[in-house]
Design a protein around this motif. Structure first.
Motif, PDB file in Angstrom:
ATOM      1  N   LEU A  41       0.805  -1.217   0.000  1.00 31.19           N
ATOM      2  CA  LEU A  41       0.000   0.000   0.000  1.00 31.19           C
ATOM      3  C   LEU A  41       0.842   1.273   0.000  1.00 31.19           C
ATOM      4  O   LEU A  41       0.333   2.347  -0.319  1.00 31.19           O
ATOM      5  N   ASP A  42       2.094   1.159   0.383  1.00 29.54           N
ATOM      6  CA  ASP A  42       2.963   2.326   0.435  1.00 29.54           C
ATOM      7  C   ASP A  42       4.330   1.943  -0.111  1.00 29.54           C
ATOM      8  O   ASP A  42       4.972   1.026   0.400  1.00 29.54           O
ATOM      9  N   VAL A  43       4.778   2.647  -1.130  1.00 32.19           N
ATOM     10  CA  VAL A  43       6.062   2.325  -1.760  1.00 32.19           C
ATOM     11  C   VAL A  43       7.227   2.489  -0.787  1.00 32.19           C
ATOM     12  O   VAL A  43       8.293   1.919  -0.994  1.00 32.19           O
ATOM     13  N   ASN A  44       7.030   3.259   0.270  1.00 29.75           N
ATOM     14  CA  ASN A  44       8.097   3.495   1.245  1.00 29.75           C
ATOM     15  C   ASN A  44       8.027   2.572   2.462  1.00 29.75           C
ATOM     16  O   ASN A  44       8.739   2.799   3.441  1.00 29.75           O
ATOM     17  N   PHE A  45       7.181   1.576   2.420  1.00 31.38           N
ATOM     18  CA  PHE A  45       6.989   0.720   3.594  1.00 31.38           C
ATOM     19  C   PHE A  45       8.314   0.146   4.098  1.00 31.38           C
ATOM     20  O   PHE A  45       8.547   0.086   5.303  1.00 31.38           O
ATOM     21  N   PHE A  46       9.169  -0.272   3.196  1.00 34.79           N
ATOM     22  CA  PHE A  46      10.439  -0.869   3.593  1.00 34.79           C
ATOM     23  C   PHE A  46      11.620   0.107   3.519  1.00 34.79           C
ATOM     24  O   PHE A  46      12.775  -0.309   3.505  1.00 34.79           O
ATOM     25  N   SER A  47      11.336   1.393   3.505  1.00 37.85           N
ATOM     26  CA  SER A  47      12.434   2.365   3.433  1.00 37.85           C
ATOM     27  C   SER A  47      13.233   2.439   4.730  1.00 37.85           C
ATOM     28  O   SER A  47      14.422   2.748   4.707  1.00 37.85           O
ATOM     29  N   GLN A  48      12.600   2.167   5.882  1.00 37.18           N
ATOM     30  CA  GLN A  48      13.292   2.197   7.177  1.00 37.18           C
ATOM     31  C   GLN A  48      13.289   0.840   7.855  1.00 37.18           C
ATOM     32  O   GLN A  48      13.721   0.720   9.005  1.00 37.18           O
ATOM     33  N   LEU A  49      12.787  -0.165   7.177  1.00 39.04           N
ATOM     34  CA  LEU A  49      12.596  -1.496   7.753  1.00 39.04           C
ATOM     35  C   LEU A  49      13.031  -2.536   6.744  1.00 39.04           C
ATOM     36  O   LEU A  49      12.666  -2.453   5.569  1.00 39.04           O
ATOM     37  N   SER A  50      13.786  -3.510   7.191  1.00 37.90           N
ATOM     38  CA  SER A  50      14.182  -4.560   6.250  1.00 37.90           C
ATOM     39  C   SER A  50      13.051  -5.571   6.106  1.00 37.90           C
ATOM     40  O   SER A  50      12.360  -5.885   7.089  1.00 37.90           O
ATOM     41  N   PRO A  51      12.854  -6.083   4.890  1.00 35.06           N
ATOM     42  CA  PRO A  51      11.843  -7.118   4.696  1.00 35.06           C
ATOM     43  C   PRO A  51      12.087  -8.338   5.595  1.00 35.06           C
ATOM     44  O   PRO A  51      11.133  -8.953   6.067  1.00 35.06           O
ATOM     45  N   ALA A  52      13.346  -8.664   5.855  1.00 36.72           N
ATOM     46  CA  ALA A  52      13.663  -9.813   6.716  1.00 36.72           C
ATOM     47  C   ALA A  52      13.195  -9.588   8.148  1.00 36.72           C
ATOM     48  O   ALA A  52      12.639 -10.497   8.783  1.00 36.72           O
ATOM     49  N   ALA A  53      13.396  -8.388   8.669  1.00 35.49           N
ATOM     50  CA  ALA A  53      12.951  -8.073  10.035  1.00 35.49           C
ATOM     51  C   ALA A  53      11.425  -8.122  10.111  1.00 35.49           C
ATOM     52  O   ALA A  53      10.863  -8.615  11.097  1.00 35.49           O
ATOM     53  N   TYR A  54      10.762  -7.631   9.082  1.00 36.29           N
ATOM     54  CA  TYR A  54       9.302  -7.666   9.038  1.00 36.29           C
ATOM     55  C   TYR A  54       8.798  -9.109   8.991  1.00 36.29           C
ATOM     56  O   TYR A  54       7.892  -9.485   9.743  1.00 36.29           O
ATOM     57  N   SER A  55       9.410  -9.909   8.143  1.00 37.19           N
ATOM     58  CA  SER A  55       9.024 -11.322   8.039  1.00 37.19           C
ATOM     59  C   SER A  55       9.237 -12.055   9.355  1.00 37.19           C
ATOM     60  O   SER A  55       8.417 -12.896   9.744  1.00 37.19           O
ATOM     61  N   GLN A  56      10.314 -11.738  10.031  1.00 35.12           N
ATOM     62  CA  GLN A  56      10.593 -12.358  11.327  1.00 35.12           C
ATOM     63  C   GLN A  56       9.521 -11.969  12.353  1.00 35.12           C
ATOM     64  O   GLN A  56       9.053 -12.810  13.124  1.00 35.12           O
ATOM     65  N   ALA A  57       9.111 -10.722  12.359  1.00 33.95           N
ATOM     66  CA  ALA A  57       8.065 -10.261  13.281  1.00 33.95           C
ATOM     67  C   ALA A  57       6.718 -10.907  12.951  1.00 33.95           C
ATOM     68  O   ALA A  57       5.966 -11.279  13.850  1.00 33.95           O
ATOM     69  N   VAL A  58       6.435 -11.059  11.667  1.00 33.35           N
ATOM     70  CA  VAL A  58       5.206 -11.735  11.245  1.00 33.35           C
ATOM     71  C   VAL A  58       5.226 -13.184  11.726  1.00 33.35           C
ATOM     72  O   VAL A  58       4.236 -13.680  12.273  1.00 33.35           O
ATOM     73  N   ALA A  59       6.347 -13.857  11.558  1.00 33.34           N
ATOM     74  CA  ALA A  59       6.466 -15.254  11.998  1.00 33.34           C
ATOM     75  C   ALA A  59       6.311 -15.375  13.511  1.00 33.34           C
ATOM     76  O   ALA A  59       5.684 -16.327  14.006  1.00 33.34           O
ATOM     77  N   ALA A  60       6.844 -14.421  14.245  1.00 34.83           N
ATOM     78  CA  ALA A  60       6.720 -14.447  15.707  1.00 34.83           C
ATOM     79  C   ALA A  60       5.256 -14.292  16.117  1.00 34.83           C
ATOM     80  O   ALA A  60       4.785 -14.990  17.031  1.00 34.83           O
ATOM     81  N   LEU A  61       4.528 -13.404  15.453  1.00 31.08           N
ATOM     82  CA  LEU A  61       3.107 -13.242  15.769  1.00 31.08           C
ATOM     83  C   LEU A  61       2.328 -14.480  15.340  1.00 31.08           C
ATOM     84  O   LEU A  61       1.431 -14.936  16.053  1.00 31.08           O
ATOM     85  N   GLN A  62       2.679 -15.041  14.215  1.00 31.02           N
ATOM     86  CA  GLN A  62       2.036 -16.281  13.747  1.00 31.02           C
ATOM     87  C   GLN A  62       2.174 -17.391  14.793  1.00 31.02           C
ATOM     88  O   GLN A  62       1.222 -18.124  15.058  1.00 31.02           O
ATOM     89  N   ALA A  63       3.326 -17.477  15.420  1.00 33.42           N
ATOM     90  CA  ALA A  63       3.571 -18.511  16.421  1.00 33.42           C
ATOM     91  C   ALA A  63       2.720 -18.317  17.677  1.00 33.42           C
ATOM     92  O   ALA A  63       2.465 -19.268  18.410  1.00 33.42           O
ATOM     93  N   GLN A  64       2.272 -17.094  17.904  1.00 34.06           N
ATOM     94  CA  GLN A  64       1.482 -16.782  19.099  1.00 34.06           C
ATOM     95  C   GLN A  64      -0.007 -16.634  18.804  1.00 34.06           C
ATOM     96  O   GLN A  64      -0.782 -16.327  19.716  1.00 34.06           O
ATOM     97  N   ILE A  65      -0.419 -16.874  17.603  1.00 34.52           N
ATOM     98  CA  ILE A  65      -1.783 -16.549  17.173  1.00 34.52           C
ATOM     99  C   ILE A  65      -2.858 -17.239  18.023  1.00 34.52           C
ATOM    100  O   ILE A  65      -3.928 -16.685  18.232  1.00 34.52           O
ATOM    101  N   THR A  66      -2.577 -18.403  18.536  1.00 35.92           N
ATOM    102  CA  THR A  66      -3.585 -19.125  19.317  1.00 35.92           C
ATOM    103  C   THR A  66      -3.521 -18.817  20.809  1.00 35.92           C
ATOM    104  O   THR A  66      -4.443 -19.141  21.546  1.00 35.92           O
TER     105      THR A  66
END
Length: 87
Positions: A41-66
């Motif tokens: 939605l925003d071309v600058n989404f990853f301008s201050q954030l690495s995609p790897a760090a974002y993916s890692q945070a997503v995976a951490a939340l996925q692990a806690q979803i239940t």
């Protein structure tokens, strides 16, 4: 700017629907949207954030979803969006 609106809608939805319990399927759909669609939605989404760090945070939340309450889950979902620092 669209990211801010989405974040606000997530927070407001969680607050107004507090009594409603969300299923794991609903949570997974919301997490999938934030993980895959919000960055587009925003071309600058990853301008201050690495995609790897974002993916890692997503995976951490996925692990806690239940194990998280609805409130905890949606706060963490908003935190994922805020990681981009586009405020």
């Amino acid at each position: 700017m669209p990211t801010r609106r989405f974040l606000l809608s997530v927070v407001l939805s969680a607050a107004t629907l507090r009594a409603q319990r969300f299923s794991q399927v609903q949570r997974q759909a919301d997490l999938s949207y934030v993980a895959n669609q919000v960055p587009m939605l925003d071309v600058n989404f990853f301008s201050q954030l690495s995609p790897a760090a974002y993916s890692q945070a997503v995976a951490a939340l996925q692990a806690q979803i239940t194990t998280l309450s609805d409130d905890e889950f949606y706060v963490q979902l908003a935190a994922l969006i805020a990681m981009a620092g586009l405020g």
